[in-house]
Motif scaffolding. Structure first.
Motif, mmCIF file in Angstrom:
data_model
loop_
_atom_site.group_PDB
_atom_site.id
_atom_site.type_symbol
_atom_site.label_atom_id
_atom_site.label_comp_id
_atom_site.label_asym_id
_atom_site.label_seq_id
_atom_site.Cartn_x
_atom_site.Cartn_y
_atom_site.Cartn_z
ATOM 1 N N PHE A 1 -10.762 1.574 -14.532
ATOM 2 C CA PHE A 1 -9.473 1.111 -15.065
ATOM 3 C C PHE A 1 -8.387 2.188 -14.920
ATOM 4 N N LYS A 2 -7.964 2.451 -13.709
ATOM 5 C CA LYS A 2 -6.929 3.449 -13.481
ATOM 6 C C LYS A 2 -5.570 2.830 -13.778
ATOM 7 N N TRP A 3 -5.297 2.743 -15.088
ATOM 8 C CA TRP A 3 -4.144 1.968 -15.555
ATOM 9 C C TRP A 3 -2.809 2.513 -15.068
ATOM 10 N N ALA A 4 -2.636 3.815 -15.042
ATOM 11 C CA ALA A 4 -1.310 4.369 -14.735
ATOM 12 C C ALA A 4 -0.815 3.894 -13.375
ATOM 13 N N VAL A 5 -1.683 3.967 -12.376
ATOM 14 C CA VAL A 5 -1.303 3.541 -11.028
ATOM 15 C C VAL A 5 -1.208 2.035 -10.946
ATOM 16 N N LEU A 6 -2.232 1.360 -11.457
ATOM 17 C CA LEU A 6 -2.293 -0.080 -11.293
ATOM 18 C C LEU A 6 -1.214 -0.813 -12.077
ATOM 19 N N VAL A 7 -0.931 -0.352 -13.284
ATOM 20 C CA VAL A 7 0.092 -1.024 -14.080
ATOM 21 C C VAL A 7 1.460 -0.864 -13.448
ATOM 22 N N SER A 8 1.718 0.291 -12.845
ATOM 23 C CA SER A 8 2.994 0.494 -12.152
ATOM 24 C C SER A 8 3.129 -0.475 -10.989
ATOM 25 N N LEU A 9 2.069 -0.599 -10.208
ATOM 26 C CA LEU A 9 2.086 -1.538 -9.090
ATOM 27 C C LEU A 9 2.185 -2.968 -9.582
ATOM 28 N N LEU A 10 1.489 -3.251 -10.680
ATOM 29 C CA LEU A 10 1.497 -4.592 -11.247
ATOM 30 C C LEU A 10 2.900 -4.994 -11.673
ATOM 31 N N ALA A 11 3.641 -4.064 -12.252
ATOM 32 C CA ALA A 11 4.997 -4.364 -12.700
ATOM 33 C C ALA A 11 5.877 -4.755 -11.522
ATOM 34 N N VAL A 12 5.705 -4.051 -10.396
ATOM 35 C CA VAL A 12 6.503 -4.356 -9.207
ATOM 36 C C VAL A 12 6.177 -5.735 -8.676
ATOM 37 N N VAL A 13 4.878 -6.004 -8.506
ATOM 38 C CA VAL A 13 4.485 -7.288 -7.928
ATOM 39 C C VAL A 13 4.761 -8.426 -8.884
ATOM 40 N N SER A 14 4.599 -8.198 -10.202
ATOM 41 C CA SER A 14 4.907 -9.248 -11.169
ATOM 42 C C SER A 14 6.376 -9.623 -11.091
ATOM 43 N N GLY A 15 7.232 -8.607 -10.909
ATOM 44 C CA GLY A 15 8.656 -8.892 -10.782
ATOM 45 C C GLY A 15 8.954 -9.725 -9.558
ATOM 46 N N CYS B 1 -5.306 -6.140 -1.739
ATOM 47 C CA CYS B 1 -4.378 -6.186 -2.878
ATOM 48 C C CYS B 1 -4.502 -4.906 -3.703
ATOM 49 N N PRO B 2 -3.380 -4.262 -4.043
ATOM 50 C CA PRO B 2 -3.465 -3.009 -4.805
ATOM 51 C C PRO B 2 -3.550 -3.188 -6.314
ATOM 52 N N ASP B 3 -3.416 -4.416 -6.809
ATOM 53 C CA ASP B 3 -3.328 -4.535 -8.265
ATOM 54 C C ASP B 3 -3.851 -5.854 -8.812
ATOM 55 N N ILE B 4 -3.052 -6.912 -8.778
ATOM 56 C CA ILE B 4 -3.348 -8.147 -9.502
ATOM 57 C C ILE B 4 -4.728 -8.708 -9.177
ATOM 58 N N CYS B 5 -5.079 -8.736 -7.907
ATOM 59 C CA CYS B 5 -6.337 -9.378 -7.507
ATOM 60 C C CYS B 5 -7.550 -8.709 -8.153
ATOM 61 N N HIS B 6 -7.499 -7.380 -8.309
ATOM 62 C CA HIS B 6 -8.632 -6.676 -8.897
ATOM 63 C C HIS B 6 -8.702 -6.891 -10.408
ATOM 64 N N TYR B 7 -7.564 -7.080 -11.033
ATOM 65 C CA TYR B 7 -7.556 -7.481 -12.433
ATOM 66 C C TYR B 7 -8.184 -8.873 -12.563
ATOM 67 N N GLU B 8 -7.847 -9.760 -11.639
ATOM 68 C CA GLU B 8 -8.447 -11.100 -11.660
ATOM 69 C C GLU B 8 -9.957 -11.018 -11.511
#
Length: 230
Positions: free
Chosen positions: A16-30, A93-100
């Protein structure tokens, strides 16, 4: 994609490397907010608890079977006689897909404990047909589920642009390749289809849900059991 690169991707799932993934997630979510609206604007919200983590929309639309290549050979989607849990994803995918994937694994464990896995199938729909392959998808599934004590019913469909586009249209799934970044901007979330091929629900993960995969799995468990009861 080599095994080393795939391994690097999967390392992000475990610790759960949140710092990197959450930053990327914010961009893609936008980038994706317009895609969410395109899907959810047409359907009413269902009265399901856990709305701070995931919003459930009632659809009730019959899907027409599409024959398409998969990690288990040619299949017809939706798969008849099973509750289909359909998820748009791509390996790079750098973020959302791995959370899924984390959410899916949590749900798999819940359904295994309830002895319901034989009645469902997880179907990932490839959203990077330009670069994705079923070979690397199969590796991703194998490595992602290696920690489980059972083999989950998870297939990945892709490899046929015409069939994929037909499936995208039926699901209301928007897929766009950003040529400047190489990212795929796509509708994220989970599509729940009953045994008769009726798309019952679309489940949109909210910001808090991406941070709490188990909470989203709780919401999905509820709607999947509802689909199983029909």
């Amino acid at each position: 994609m080599g095994s080393g690169e795939l391994g690097s991707i999967l390392e992000a799932i475990g610790p759960f490397k949140w710092a990197v993934l959450v930053s990327l997630l914010a961009v893609v979510s936008g980038l994706s907010i317009g895609l969410y609206t395109a899907v959810t604007g047409l359907y009413p919200k269902a009265d399901v608890a856990g709305g701070e983590y995931a919003t459930v929309y009632s659809v009730g639309q019959r899907l027409f079977p599409i024959t398409i290549p998969s990690t288990q050979g040619a299949v017809s989607v939706p798969i008849e006689g099973k509750v289909n849990i359909i998820v748009p994803q791509y390996v790079r995918c750098p973020d959302i897909c791995h959370y899924e994937t984390l959410i899916m694994k949590s749900l798999m464990i819940k359904l295994f404990q309830e002895d319901s896995l034989d009645d469902v199938v997880f179907v990932t729909v490839e959203v990077d047909p330009w670069r994705g392959s079923l070979e690397e998808a199969g590796m991703y599934i194998k490595e992602s589920t290696a920690s489980l004590d059972f083999t989950p019913p998870w297939i990945w469909v892709g490899g046929d642009m015409e069939s994929l586009e037909t499936l995208y249209k039926q699901l209301g799934l928007s897929v766009q390749l950003d040529s400047s970044t190489g990212l795929i901007v796509h509708t994220a979330g989970f599509y729940i289809v009953d045994r008769n091929g009726v798309l019952l629900y679309y489940v949109k993960v909210e910001d808090e849900g991406w941070k709490n995969p188990g909470k989203v799995a709780d919401v999905l468990e509820y709607v999947v059991n509802d689909a199983l009861s029909k």
